[in-house]
Design a protein around this motif. Sequence first.
Motif, mmCIF file in Angstrom:
data_model
loop_
_atom_site.group_PDB
_atom_site.id
_atom_site.type_symbol
_atom_site.label_atom_id
_atom_site.label_comp_id
_atom_site.label_asym_id
_atom_site.label_seq_id
_atom_site.Cartn_x
_atom_site.Cartn_y
_atom_site.Cartn_z
ATOM 1 N N UNK A 1 0.830 -1.220 0.000
ATOM 2 C CA UNK A 1 0.000 0.000 0.000
ATOM 3 C C UNK A 1 0.861 1.266 0.000
ATOM 4 N N UNK A 2 1.921 1.263 0.804
ATOM 5 C CA UNK A 2 2.839 2.412 0.846
ATOM 6 C C UNK A 2 3.514 2.615 -0.511
ATOM 7 N N UNK A 3 3.942 1.509 -1.126
ATOM 8 C CA UNK A 3 4.621 1.588 -2.424
ATOM 9 C C UNK A 3 3.687 2.120 -3.502
ATOM 10 N N UNK A 4 2.414 1.657 -3.473
ATOM 11 C CA UNK A 4 1.419 2.140 -4.444
ATOM 12 C C UNK A 4 1.171 3.634 -4.253
ATOM 13 N N UNK A 5 1.110 4.078 -3.006
ATOM 14 C CA UNK A 5 0.927 5.511 -2.729
ATOM 15 C C UNK A 5 2.110 6.327 -3.242
ATOM 16 N N UNK A 6 3.325 5.821 -3.028
ATOM 17 C CA UNK A 6 4.520 6.513 -3.537
ATOM 18 C C UNK A 6 4.474 6.614 -5.053
ATOM 19 N N UNK A 7 4.103 5.494 -5.697
ATOM 20 C CA UNK A 7 4.024 5.480 -7.159
ATOM 21 C C UNK A 7 2.929 6.378 -7.689
ATOM 22 N N UNK A 8 1.764 6.331 -7.016
ATOM 23 C CA UNK A 8 0.617 7.140 -7.470
ATOM 24 C C UNK A 8 0.903 8.634 -7.312
ATOM 25 N N UNK A 9 1.728 8.983 -6.328
ATOM 26 C CA UNK A 9 2.082 10.390 -6.096
ATOM 27 C C UNK A 9 2.825 10.979 -7.291
ATOM 28 N N UNK A 10 3.504 10.111 -8.062
ATOM 29 C CA UNK A 10 4.258 10.607 -9.220
ATOM 30 C C UNK A 10 3.355 10.895 -10.418
ATOM 31 N N UNK B 1 3.120 14.195 -12.397
ATOM 32 C CA UNK B 1 3.998 14.427 -13.550
ATOM 33 C C UNK B 1 3.256 13.911 -14.790
ATOM 34 N N UNK B 2 3.366 14.563 -15.936
ATOM 35 C CA UNK B 2 2.699 14.077 -17.150
ATOM 36 C C UNK B 2 3.002 12.605 -17.424
ATOM 37 N N UNK B 3 1.946 11.855 -17.778
ATOM 38 C CA UNK B 3 2.043 10.399 -17.909
ATOM 39 C C UNK B 3 3.092 9.956 -18.923
ATOM 40 N N UNK B 4 3.281 10.726 -19.977
ATOM 41 C CA UNK B 4 4.245 10.333 -21.002
ATOM 42 C C UNK B 4 5.656 10.206 -20.417
ATOM 43 N N UNK C 1 5.749 7.136 -17.892
ATOM 44 C CA UNK C 1 5.623 5.884 -18.643
ATOM 45 C C UNK C 1 6.978 5.444 -19.195
ATOM 46 N N UNK C 2 7.686 6.368 -19.828
ATOM 47 C CA UNK C 2 8.959 5.995 -20.449
ATOM 48 C C UNK C 2 10.092 5.857 -19.428
ATOM 49 N N UNK C 3 10.015 6.615 -18.337
ATOM 50 C CA UNK C 3 11.003 6.442 -17.260
ATOM 51 C C UNK C 3 10.826 5.067 -16.614
ATOM 52 N N UNK C 4 9.566 4.685 -16.344
ATOM 53 C CA UNK C 4 9.299 3.378 -15.748
ATOM 54 C C UNK C 4 9.696 2.252 -16.699
ATOM 55 N N UNK C 5 9.513 2.467 -17.999
ATOM 56 C CA UNK C 5 9.920 1.474 -18.996
ATOM 57 C C UNK C 5 11.432 1.282 -18.972
ATOM 58 N N UNK C 6 12.159 2.396 -18.867
ATOM 59 C CA UNK C 6 13.625 2.326 -18.781
ATOM 60 C C UNK C 6 14.058 1.583 -17.516
ATOM 61 N N UNK C 7 13.364 1.836 -16.407
ATOM 62 C CA UNK C 7 13.687 1.146 -15.148
ATOM 63 C C UNK C 7 13.429 -0.355 -15.258
ATOM 64 N N UNK D 1 7.180 1.595 -9.269
ATOM 65 C CA UNK D 1 7.261 1.871 -10.708
ATOM 66 C C UNK D 1 5.952 1.491 -11.405
ATOM 67 N N UNK D 2 5.391 0.337 -11.037
ATOM 68 C CA UNK D 2 4.132 -0.113 -11.651
ATOM 69 C C UNK D 2 2.979 0.838 -11.329
ATOM 70 N N UNK D 3 2.918 1.288 -10.072
ATOM 71 C CA UNK D 3 1.837 2.203 -9.652
ATOM 72 C C UNK D 3 1.921 3.540 -10.364
ATOM 73 N N UNK D 4 3.113 3.903 -10.837
ATOM 74 C CA UNK D 4 3.288 5.173 -11.549
ATOM 75 C C UNK D 4 2.754 5.092 -12.981
ATOM 76 N N UNK D 5 2.639 3.863 -13.520
ATOM 77 C CA UNK D 5 2.235 3.736 -14.933
ATOM 78 C C UNK D 5 0.962 2.935 -15.136
ATOM 79 N N UNK D 6 0.525 2.217 -14.102
ATOM 80 C CA UNK D 6 -0.664 1.359 -14.234
ATOM 81 C C UNK D 6 -1.772 1.813 -13.281
ATOM 82 N N UNK D 7 -2.913 1.127 -13.353
ATOM 83 C CA UNK D 7 -4.027 1.395 -12.452
ATOM 84 C C UNK D 7 -3.603 1.050 -11.022
#
Length: 257
Positions: free
Chosen positions: A75-84, A87-90, A93-99, A192-198
């Motif tokens: 839950x904490x990790x999802x909150x950290x990811x969702x907080x990002x 920032x514009x999704x594009x 998305x590409x930063x998380x892909x690189x990671x 990283x997943x929470x930053x780009x996914x549901x």
Amino acid sequence: LQKGSSAVVPVHIVNEESADKTNLGFIHAFVAAISVIIVSELGDKTFFIAAIMAMRYNRLTVLAGAMLALGLMTCLSVLFGYATTVIPRVYTYYVSTALFAIFGIRMLREGLKMSPDEGQEELEEVQAEIKKKDEELQRTKLLNGPSDVEAGPGTAIPQKKWLHFISPIFVQAFTLTFLAEWGDRSQLTTIVLAAREDPYGVAVGGTVGHCLCTGLAVIGGRMIAQKISVRTVTIIGGIVFLAFAFSALFISPDSGF
């Protein structure tokens, strides 16, 4: 009337498309989270902690302590990811892909360099850590012994009933698992997943993935811990991470949730 009817139909279609898009986003996030958690956690330190502690203590207490720690961490990790997502999704998305690509390449390199019995060192490390905690627990019991005697036998029995799930073993399982998970690959992956996914899909998928791995460790104990090839799991994990990175070439950043 024609005006009114033509105005209603497009809204209905848009709502249906939006609902389908949301459902697909949740399912995609759920599958992504559960798969990366399984390949990250099998043979990991938290897996060994649950396996070894379940051999020594009540399995239900160990499972409850470990799952509370992992659920809270997810839950904490999802909150950290969702907080990002501010920032514009594009970009996210590409930063998380690189990671994902970096994680995948790193896991493949680690896996190919590992010896077949690589997990034994980590298993021994966890055993030593749990033994140390056991000794501290015994010392605490010895120090608190006289006060329990003074309190009388009447208060000891109810205390055990009330503290069945808040026993020292529960606290030990929770603490060891939470500390082992902090900064771990699976935590970073969940962020990283929470930053780009549901985020709901990631939270549910991550929790289910942890339940499966921890439940397997608690039920199978040391036998499964010794049979699992950390090398094979790491190589498969690297392939899974690279597959998610490769999928970004075919999926638009605006798709999903």
